[in-house]
Design an enzyme around this catalytic site. Sequence first.
Site, mmCIF file in Angstrom:
data_model
loop_
_atom_site.group_PDB
_atom_site.id
_atom_site.type_symbol
_atom_site.label_atom_id
_atom_site.label_comp_id
_atom_site.label_asym_id
_atom_site.label_seq_id
_atom_site.Cartn_x
_atom_site.Cartn_y
_atom_site.Cartn_z
ATOM 1 N N ASN A 9 -5.938 -2.723 6.316
ATOM 2 C CA ASN A 9 -5.528 -2.555 5.357
ATOM 3 C C ASN A 9 -4.579 -1.284 5.192
ATOM 4 O O ASN A 9 -4.434 -0.542 5.318
ATOM 5 C CB ASN A 9 -6.427 -2.009 4.618
ATOM 6 C CG ASN A 9 -6.531 -1.648 2.659
ATOM 7 O OD1 ASN A 9 -5.057 -2.143 2.720
ATOM 8 N ND2 ASN A 9 -7.317 -0.862 2.470
ATOM 9 N N LYS A 11 -2.510 -0.996 2.906
ATOM 10 C CA LYS A 11 -2.412 -0.604 1.360
ATOM 11 C C LYS A 11 -1.259 -0.455 0.987
ATOM 12 O O LYS A 11 -0.279 -1.505 0.904
ATOM 13 C CB LYS A 11 -2.710 1.528 1.503
ATOM 14 C CG LYS A 11 -3.994 1.223 1.934
ATOM 15 C CD LYS A 11 -4.912 2.689 2.233
ATOM 16 C CE LYS A 11 -6.137 2.719 2.804
ATOM 17 N NZ LYS A 11 -7.153 3.825 2.413
ATOM 18 N N HIS A 94 -11.904 -2.824 -3.302
ATOM 19 C CA HIS A 94 -11.567 -1.488 -2.672
ATOM 20 C C HIS A 94 -11.886 -0.142 -3.392
ATOM 21 O O HIS A 94 -11.179 0.040 -4.127
ATOM 22 C CB HIS A 94 -10.349 -1.380 -1.823
ATOM 23 C CG HIS A 94 -9.994 -0.098 -0.778
ATOM 24 N ND1 HIS A 94 -9.850 0.831 -0.796
ATOM 25 C CD2 HIS A 94 -10.237 -0.074 0.512
ATOM 26 C CE1 HIS A 94 -9.454 1.762 0.130
ATOM 27 N NE2 HIS A 94 -9.256 1.299 0.906
ATOM 28 N N GLU A 96 -10.286 2.374 -3.824
ATOM 29 C CA GLU A 96 -8.799 2.798 -4.455
ATOM 30 C C GLU A 96 -8.835 1.985 -5.715
ATOM 31 O O GLU A 96 -8.464 2.391 -6.845
ATOM 32 C CB GLU A 96 -7.292 2.363 -3.581
ATOM 33 C CG GLU A 96 -8.293 3.919 -2.706
ATOM 34 C CD GLU A 96 -7.198 4.184 -1.292
ATOM 35 O OE1 GLU A 96 -6.814 2.697 -0.746
ATOM 36 O OE2 GLU A 96 -7.654 4.414 -0.332
ATOM 37 N N GLU A 166 -17.212 1.261 3.600
ATOM 38 C CA GLU A 166 -16.189 2.643 3.578
ATOM 39 C C GLU A 166 -16.657 4.041 2.924
ATOM 40 O O GLU A 166 -16.400 4.006 0.887
ATOM 41 C CB GLU A 166 -14.885 1.785 3.642
ATOM 42 C CG GLU A 166 -13.842 0.487 3.788
ATOM 43 C CD GLU A 166 -12.696 0.817 3.305
ATOM 44 O OE1 GLU A 166 -12.413 0.618 4.649
ATOM 45 O OE2 GLU A 166 -12.592 0.570 2.245
ATOM 46 N N GLY A 172 -9.391 8.576 4.370
ATOM 47 C CA GLY A 172 -8.136 9.076 5.027
ATOM 48 C C GLY A 172 -8.002 10.123 4.209
ATOM 49 O O GLY A 172 -6.978 10.936 4.384
ATOM 50 N N SER A 212 -11.608 6.029 8.544
ATOM 51 C CA SER A 212 -10.937 7.577 9.271
ATOM 52 C C SER A 212 -11.089 6.436 10.424
ATOM 53 O O SER A 212 -11.187 7.628 11.436
ATOM 54 C CB SER A 212 -11.571 8.578 8.822
ATOM 55 O OG SER A 212 -10.859 8.895 7.719
HETATM 56 P P1 13P Z 1 -8.319 5.410 6.571
HETATM 57 O O1 13P Z 1 -8.218 4.219 7.806
HETATM 58 O O2 13P Z 1 -6.716 5.975 6.398
HETATM 59 O O3 13P Z 1 -9.119 6.317 6.393
HETATM 60 O O4 13P Z 1 -8.692 4.075 5.141
HETATM 61 C C1 13P Z 1 -9.544 3.191 5.468
HETATM 62 C C2 13P Z 1 -9.871 2.224 4.356
HETATM 63 O O5 13P Z 1 -9.548 2.804 3.009
HETATM 64 C C3 13P Z 1 -9.471 1.027 4.569
HETATM 65 O O6 13P Z 1 -9.414 0.088 3.688
#
Ligand code: 13P
Length: 248
Positions: A9, A11, A94, A96, A166, A172, A212
Amino acid sequence: MRKKIIAGNWKMNMTPSQAVALVNELKPLVANEEVDVVFCVPAIDIIPAMEAAKGSNINIGAENMYFEESGAYTGEISPAMLTDVGVKYVVLGHSERREYFAETDQTVNKKVLKAFEHGITPIICCGETLEQREQGVTIDFIRQQIKIAFLNVTADQAKSAVIAYEPIWAIGTGKVATTAQAQEVCAAIRACINELYDEATGSAIRIQYGGSVSADSAAELFAQPDIDGGLVGGASLKADFGKIVNYK
Ligand code: 13P
Protein backbone atom coordinates in the site's frame (compact mmCIF):
# COMPACT_ATOMS: atom_id res chain seq x y z
CA MET A 1 -4.65 -24.45 0.44
CA ARG A 2 -5.03 -20.68 0.29
CA LYS A 3 -2.57 -18.84 -1.96
CA LYS A 4 -0.77 -16.10 -0.04
CA ILE A 5 -1.45 -12.54 -1.12
CA ILE A 6 1.18 -9.93 -0.42
CA ALA A 7 0.17 -6.38 -1.21
CA GLY A 8 1.97 -3.07 -0.98
CA ASN A 9 0.00 0.00 0.00
CA TRP A 10 1.94 2.96 -1.30
CA LYS A 11 -0.37 5.46 0.45
CA MET A 12 0.30 9.07 -0.75
CA ASN A 13 3.79 8.36 -2.03
CA MET A 14 5.41 8.24 -5.48
CA THR A 15 4.76 10.58 -8.39
CA PRO A 16 3.92 8.85 -11.70
CA SER A 17 7.55 8.93 -12.83
CA GLN A 18 8.76 7.65 -9.46
CA ALA A 19 6.11 4.92 -9.66
CA VAL A 20 7.49 3.70 -12.98
CA ALA A 21 11.03 3.64 -11.57
CA LEU A 22 9.91 1.73 -8.46
CA VAL A 23 7.95 -0.87 -10.45
CA ASN A 24 10.96 -1.39 -12.72
CA GLU A 25 13.26 -1.76 -9.71
CA LEU A 26 10.99 -4.20 -7.87
CA LYS A 27 9.83 -6.26 -10.87
CA PRO A 28 12.69 -8.77 -10.77
CA LEU A 29 12.71 -8.84 -6.96
CA VAL A 30 9.04 -9.81 -6.55
CA ALA A 31 8.93 -12.41 -9.34
CA ASN A 32 7.44 -15.16 -7.13
CA GLU A 33 4.55 -17.00 -8.77
CA GLU A 34 3.74 -18.87 -5.55
CA VAL A 35 2.07 -15.79 -4.10
CA ASP A 36 -0.27 -13.12 -5.47
CA VAL A 37 1.61 -9.83 -5.60
CA VAL A 38 -0.33 -6.57 -5.65
CA PHE A 39 0.90 -2.97 -5.64
CA CYS A 40 -1.91 -0.67 -4.49
CA VAL A 41 -0.92 2.74 -5.76
CA PRO A 42 -2.27 6.31 -5.90
CA ALA A 43 -4.93 6.73 -8.61
CA ILE A 44 -2.72 8.86 -10.85
CA ASP A 45 -0.01 6.18 -10.76
CA ILE A 46 -2.27 3.30 -11.81
CA ILE A 47 -1.87 3.60 -15.58
CA PRO A 48 1.91 4.23 -15.69
CA ALA A 49 2.50 1.54 -13.05
CA MET A 50 0.46 -0.93 -15.11
CA GLU A 51 2.44 -0.14 -18.23
CA ALA A 52 5.67 -0.67 -16.30
CA ALA A 53 4.40 -3.92 -14.76
CA LYS A 54 3.32 -5.45 -18.09
CA GLY A 55 4.52 -9.01 -18.56
CA SER A 56 5.35 -9.40 -14.86
CA ASN A 57 3.46 -11.07 -12.00
CA ILE A 58 2.65 -7.69 -10.42
CA ASN A 59 -1.03 -6.74 -10.17
CA ILE A 60 -1.70 -3.03 -9.88
CA GLY A 61 -4.51 -2.16 -7.47
CA ALA A 62 -6.16 1.01 -6.18
CA GLU A 63 -6.12 2.48 -2.67
CA ASN A 64 -9.73 3.61 -2.65
CA MET A 65 -12.87 3.82 -4.78
CA TYR A 66 -16.27 5.51 -4.48
CA PHE A 67 -19.54 3.58 -4.15
CA GLU A 68 -21.52 5.43 -6.84
CA GLU A 69 -21.34 4.63 -10.56
CA SER A 70 -20.66 8.17 -11.77
CA GLY A 71 -21.83 11.73 -11.30
CA ALA A 72 -21.23 14.85 -9.25
CA TYR A 73 -18.69 13.51 -6.74
CA THR A 74 -15.75 15.80 -7.32
CA GLY A 75 -12.42 14.15 -6.77
CA GLU A 76 -13.66 10.57 -6.51
CA ILE A 77 -12.74 7.51 -8.59
CA SER A 78 -15.52 5.22 -9.85
CA PRO A 79 -15.39 1.42 -10.10
CA ALA A 80 -15.75 1.58 -13.90
CA MET A 81 -12.72 3.89 -14.11
CA LEU A 82 -10.71 1.21 -12.33
CA THR A 83 -12.00 -1.79 -14.30
CA ASP A 84 -11.60 0.09 -17.60
CA VAL A 85 -7.83 0.04 -17.10
CA GLY A 86 -7.76 -3.51 -15.72
CA VAL A 87 -7.65 -2.95 -11.96
CA LYS A 88 -8.65 -6.09 -10.05
CA TYR A 89 -7.96 -5.12 -6.41
CA VAL A 90 -8.93 -2.14 -4.28
CA VAL A 91 -8.07 -1.36 -0.66
CA LEU A 92 -11.22 -0.33 1.19
CA GLY A 93 -11.70 1.09 4.67
CA HIS A 94 -8.06 1.67 5.52
CA SER A 95 -7.77 3.17 9.00
CA GLU A 96 -6.21 6.32 7.54
CA ARG A 97 -9.31 6.82 5.39
CA ARG A 98 -11.51 6.22 8.40
CA GLU A 99 -9.51 8.69 10.49
CA TYR A 100 -8.88 11.52 8.01
CA PHE A 101 -11.63 11.11 5.42
CA ALA A 102 -14.66 10.17 7.49
CA GLU A 103 -15.05 6.61 6.20
CA THR A 104 -17.40 4.56 8.33
CA ASP A 105 -18.29 0.88 8.51
CA GLN A 106 -21.39 1.78 6.50
CA THR A 107 -19.53 3.50 3.65
CA VAL A 108 -17.03 0.65 3.63
CA ASN A 109 -19.91 -1.81 3.22
CA LYS A 110 -21.32 0.21 0.29
CA LYS A 111 -17.91 0.23 -1.36
CA VAL A 112 -17.43 -3.51 -0.79
CA LEU A 113 -20.78 -4.27 -2.45
CA LYS A 114 -19.95 -1.97 -5.37
CA ALA A 115 -16.51 -3.51 -5.83
CA PHE A 116 -18.03 -7.01 -6.08
CA GLU A 117 -20.67 -5.73 -8.51
CA HIS A 118 -17.80 -4.70 -10.79
CA GLY A 119 -15.70 -7.81 -10.27
CA ILE A 120 -13.03 -6.02 -8.26
CA THR A 121 -11.57 -7.87 -5.26
CA PRO A 122 -11.79 -5.71 -2.16
CA ILE A 123 -8.99 -5.73 0.40
CA ILE A 124 -11.13 -4.84 3.40
CA CYS A 125 -9.24 -3.26 6.28
CA CYS A 126 -10.06 -3.55 9.94
CA GLY A 127 -8.13 -2.92 13.11
CA GLU A 128 -8.31 -1.62 16.65
CA THR A 129 -6.75 1.39 18.35
CA LEU A 130 -4.25 1.01 21.17
CA GLU A 131 -6.94 2.17 23.60
CA GLN A 132 -9.33 -0.55 22.43
CA ARG A 133 -6.61 -3.18 22.78
CA GLU A 134 -5.84 -2.03 26.31
CA GLN A 135 -9.54 -2.08 27.18
CA GLY A 136 -9.78 -5.69 26.03
CA VAL A 137 -12.39 -5.02 23.34
CA THR A 138 -10.25 -5.80 20.27
CA ILE A 139 -12.10 -8.92 19.13
CA ASP A 140 -15.57 -7.42 19.74
CA PHE A 141 -14.62 -4.31 17.81
CA ILE A 142 -13.13 -6.20 14.85
CA ARG A 143 -16.14 -8.53 14.71
CA GLN A 144 -18.40 -5.50 14.43
CA GLN A 145 -16.29 -4.01 11.63
CA ILE A 146 -16.38 -7.32 9.75
CA LYS A 147 -20.10 -7.92 10.24
CA ILE A 148 -20.97 -4.48 8.85
CA ALA A 149 -18.45 -4.66 5.99
CA PHE A 150 -20.02 -7.96 4.85
CA LEU A 151 -23.71 -6.96 5.11
CA ASN A 152 -25.52 -8.25 1.99
CA VAL A 153 -22.33 -9.80 0.61
CA THR A 154 -23.02 -13.31 -0.70
CA ALA A 155 -20.97 -16.34 0.35
CA ASP A 156 -19.51 -16.66 -3.15
CA GLN A 157 -18.40 -13.05 -3.07
CA ALA A 158 -17.04 -13.37 0.46
CA LYS A 159 -14.94 -16.38 -0.58
CA SER A 160 -12.98 -14.19 -2.98
CA ALA A 161 -12.55 -11.25 -0.60
CA VAL A 162 -9.36 -10.30 1.16
CA ILE A 163 -9.42 -8.94 4.71
CA ALA A 164 -6.47 -6.99 6.08
CA TYR A 165 -6.13 -6.96 9.84
CA GLU A 166 -4.15 -3.84 10.66
CA PRO A 167 -3.92 -2.84 14.31
CA ILE A 168 -3.79 0.95 14.17
CA TRP A 169 -1.07 1.13 16.82
CA ALA A 170 1.21 -0.96 14.60
CA ILE A 171 0.84 1.13 11.44
CA GLY A 172 3.90 3.18 10.55
CA THR A 173 5.18 2.92 14.11
CA GLY A 174 7.75 0.17 13.69
CA LYS A 175 5.79 -1.59 16.42
CA VAL A 176 4.72 -4.84 14.79
CA ALA A 177 2.09 -6.93 16.58
CA THR A 178 3.51 -10.11 18.05
CA THR A 179 2.94 -13.17 15.93
CA ALA A 180 0.57 -14.49 18.60
CA GLN A 181 -1.45 -11.25 18.66
CA ALA A 182 -1.73 -11.17 14.87
CA GLN A 183 -2.67 -14.85 14.64
CA GLU A 184 -5.25 -14.54 17.43
CA VAL A 185 -7.14 -11.74 15.69
CA CYS A 186 -6.86 -13.29 12.21
CA ALA A 187 -8.28 -16.55 13.63
CA ALA A 188 -11.12 -14.60 15.24
CA ILE A 189 -11.88 -12.93 11.90
CA ARG A 190 -12.03 -16.34 10.21
CA ALA A 191 -14.32 -17.63 12.97
CA CYS A 192 -16.57 -14.61 12.40
CA ILE A 193 -16.76 -15.39 8.65
CA ASN A 194 -17.54 -19.04 9.51
CA GLU A 195 -20.45 -17.81 11.65
CA LEU A 196 -21.72 -15.32 9.08
CA TYR A 197 -21.51 -17.84 6.22
CA ASP A 198 -20.09 -21.34 6.65
CA GLU A 199 -16.77 -23.10 7.03
CA ALA A 200 -16.21 -23.35 3.28
CA THR A 201 -16.34 -19.56 3.08
CA GLY A 202 -14.17 -19.11 6.15
CA SER A 203 -11.52 -21.43 4.84
CA ALA A 204 -11.49 -19.78 1.39
CA ILE A 205 -11.25 -16.13 2.42
CA ARG A 206 -7.75 -14.69 2.66
CA ILE A 207 -6.73 -12.69 5.71
CA GLN A 208 -3.64 -10.50 5.71
CA TYR A 209 -1.77 -8.92 8.57
CA GLY A 210 -0.61 -5.31 8.18
CA GLY A 211 1.31 -2.96 10.44
CA SER A 212 5.08 -2.46 10.26
CA VAL A 213 5.61 -5.71 8.32
CA SER A 214 9.32 -5.90 7.44
CA ALA A 215 11.74 -8.29 5.78
CA ASP A 216 12.56 -9.52 9.29
CA SER A 217 9.03 -10.13 10.56
CA ALA A 218 7.33 -11.45 7.40
CA ALA A 219 8.38 -15.10 7.54
CA GLU A 220 7.12 -15.73 11.05
CA LEU A 221 3.87 -13.82 10.53
CA PHE A 222 3.05 -15.50 7.22
CA ALA A 223 3.73 -18.96 8.69
CA GLN A 224 0.74 -18.60 11.02
CA PRO A 225 -2.23 -20.79 10.11
CA ASP A 226 -4.69 -17.90 9.72
CA ILE A 227 -2.37 -15.30 8.19
CA ASP A 228 -2.49 -15.49 4.41
CA GLY A 229 -0.05 -12.70 3.59
CA GLY A 230 0.40 -9.06 4.35
CA LEU A 231 -0.58 -5.50 3.53
CA VAL A 232 2.67 -3.60 3.63
CA GLY A 233 3.12 0.17 3.84
CA GLY A 234 6.60 1.63 4.27
CA ALA A 235 8.53 -1.50 3.33
CA SER A 236 6.65 -1.81 0.02
CA LEU A 237 8.43 1.30 -1.27
CA LYS A 238 11.86 -0.24 -1.25
CA ALA A 239 13.83 -3.31 -2.25
CA ASP A 240 12.84 -4.91 1.07
CA PHE A 241 9.47 -5.66 -0.51
CA GLY A 242 11.23 -8.30 -2.62
CA LYS A 243 12.38 -10.02 0.57
CA ILE A 244 8.87 -9.87 1.99
CA VAL A 245 7.39 -11.44 -1.15
CA ASN A 246 10.09 -14.14 -0.99
CA TYR A 247 9.62 -14.57 2.75
CA LYS A 248 10.26 -18.32 2.87
P1 13P B 1 3.27 0.18 7.54
O1 13P B 1 3.71 -1.12 6.93
O2 13P B 1 4.05 1.37 7.04
O3 13P B 1 3.19 0.11 9.03
O4 13P B 1 1.77 0.45 7.02
C1 13P B 1 0.85 -0.55 7.14
C2 13P B 1 -0.37 -0.17 6.39
O5 13P B 1 -1.10 0.71 6.79
C3 13P B 1 -0.64 -0.87 5.13
O6 13P B 1 -1.92 -0.60 4.69
